[in-house]
Write an enzyme that holds these catalytic residues in place. Sequence first.
Site, short mmCIF file in Angstrom:
data_model
loop_
_atom_site.label_atom_id
_atom_site.label_comp_id
_atom_site.label_asym_id
_atom_site.label_seq_id
_atom_site.Cartn_x
_atom_site.Cartn_y
_atom_site.Cartn_z
CB CYS A 72 -0.93 -0.01 1.21
SG CYS A 72 -2.09 1.39 1.22
CB CYS A 109 -16.19 2.24 -3.55
SG CYS A 109 -16.97 0.98 -4.58
#
Length: 388
Positions: A72, A109
């Site tokens: 990430c 989202c």
Amino acid sequence: MDLLNTLVDKGLRRELPTREEALAVLATSDDDLLEVVAAAGKVRRQWFGRRVKLNYLVNLKSGLCPEDCSYCSQRLGSKAEILKYTWLKPDEASKAAAAGVAGGAKRVCLVASGRGPTDRDVDRVSETIEAIKERHEGVEVCACLGLLSDGQAGRLRSAGADAYNHNLNTSEGTYGDITTTHTYADRVETVQQAQAAGLSACSGLIAGMGESDADLVDVVFSLRELDPDSVPVNFLIPFEGTPLAKEWNLTPQRCLRILAMIRFVCPDVEVRLAGGREVHLRSMQPLALNLVNSIFLGDYLTSEGQAGQADLDMIADAGFEVEGAGTTTLPAHRAQAGGGCGSHDGGCAPCGDAPADAAAEPSGIPAARTDLVAVRRRGAGTDLAPNA
């Protein structure tokens, strides 16, 4: 090919393949690739026709995450030069969502970096959900806020959330090699909390982190057991400044085999092509539409995707159609079971020929395409128009 005929028959009956069959799909050769895609495409069309659902990401809070997930760009210690900002206000998030809805997105989202939301964060996201639904009646809203505490899933559901996303990402056996600040079991528990609260569960994986074929099959079989309504499939975006920056393990052909395997294991589930498709599938993205029935429109959380209009053109040129707002995404049998996107009022609700049990070492991997990893500089958190 007998294997593919068997898998098609099982997919049309919603019967689980064996692990050996799933591994065999990943071990097929490039010469057989079109046959594999065609076979999995039969299963995709049986349950979803030629519809493609569009989803749109809004990054509510970017960067500065205390977790150490190696893949990430927002992780603890990341040196990736991404956008960093604190919570968007509800009206800012609603404005960002509007761009995606205008582009044809059926689901928005809402994502925020961090280990998990505080109760104040849940209040903030609840206000954002209400603002979006007031502006766009019937739009699906999925929240992705990290690990949930007791009662938080129910509060999000009461605020109007339709779905909750929390990915397993990789197999239980290798999870500790990717993340140390929380466990695989923590992730499973959060998905189960969302399901128990009546939210449509969304849980998927990231491929290309150096995992073996066996690892990929393990996580997909775990997802089948967990039974989410949607399975987003990410292909690792190797951001400079993260521990996995040098992991360039995927070819377009390998990506298509992975998607085909997932379709055979999860035949009647919304399989969503998510982050990394532009980086790793490249010009072969249209072929993937024969395997998936859902994609993200435009940009991702911290990276840029291809132009939203290019997505729409790709869908049309490949002979598919954008799924309309009034269409139920999942097949009737899943909707009748009480779950699923659009299944309740208001809609619902991110290798060659090596031995099957060996680590994937595809031959002929092209040089790392670092030029294709573009950090997002527009949309949420900036003064520039979003890509949708």
